[in-house]
Write an enzyme that holds these catalytic residues in place. Sequence first.
Site, mmCIF file in Angstrom:
data_model
loop_
_atom_site.group_PDB
_atom_site.id
_atom_site.type_symbol
_atom_site.label_atom_id
_atom_site.label_comp_id
_atom_site.label_asym_id
_atom_site.label_seq_id
_atom_site.Cartn_x
_atom_site.Cartn_y
_atom_site.Cartn_z
ATOM 1 C CG HIS A 242 33.375 47.579 42.809
ATOM 2 N ND1 HIS A 242 32.114 47.100 42.515
ATOM 3 C CD2 HIS A 242 34.172 46.482 42.947
ATOM 4 C CE1 HIS A 242 32.135 45.781 42.487
ATOM 5 N NE2 HIS A 242 33.371 45.374 42.749
ATOM 6 C CB ALA B 66 56.998 37.878 41.823
ATOM 7 C CE LYS C 256 56.105 54.698 43.852
ATOM 8 N NZ LYS C 256 56.692 55.505 44.953
#
Length: 236
Positions: free
Chosen positions: A161, A208, A228
């Site tokens: 957006h 995860a 990272k």
Amino acid sequence: MHKILYFIFRRVGIDPAGRFNNEWSTQIILGTMVPLIISFIRGVWNRIFFGTSKGLLLLIGRNVTIRHPRYLHVGSNFIAEDNCELNCLSRRGVHFGNKVTIGSFALIRPTNIYGGELGDGLKVGDNSNIGPYNYIGCSGYIEIGNNVMISPRVSIFAENHVSERTDITMKEQGVKREFVKIEDDCWIAANSVILAGVTIGRGSIIAAGSVVTKSVPPYSIVAGVPAKIIKKRISN
């Protein structure tokens, strides 16, 4: 009986040796075959409406929704598991290679089902899967390579957006669409989020729960919010 069942499986393109070992009794295999046969019959009917389809084996589970199927192109051994939804209306279509599985309750959406600008679409390579409860927002183009494993509840977004202005609502400012690419032999672990404009390099692992906001070099292991690099799979 096993020989008869194995013959039937081979005729429809399933390798029984890779799926059923000695722990699978004839009764269990027969119980497995019944829903497979029903899914196969659904596949025979649905493929009539697809843009293109290859191979004999095409399995469509219960309560699968395929919107605008003429934009859908599938390779051999395609499986759409129960309750998944594929909205295929897009500029470049939705293309799946050979041996692709769409997990239960996964949602593929390039275009809003209630109208609006057409999305770009999706391409998935051979021997890759989209996991259960995945959300693939392919309004910008998303390309997924070969042998890619996508675990449950992964979300991939190819748009953001626009929010620079404060004098009007963010809804009024629209969206910016960007290309997303996941190269071959990647593993995207459960509950990860991949954002617009990101390329994930070949052989990488996304831990995860990670939120990937920047491109990932090949053979990297990344984790965290934002994600990272925590390790390299190969030395330079």
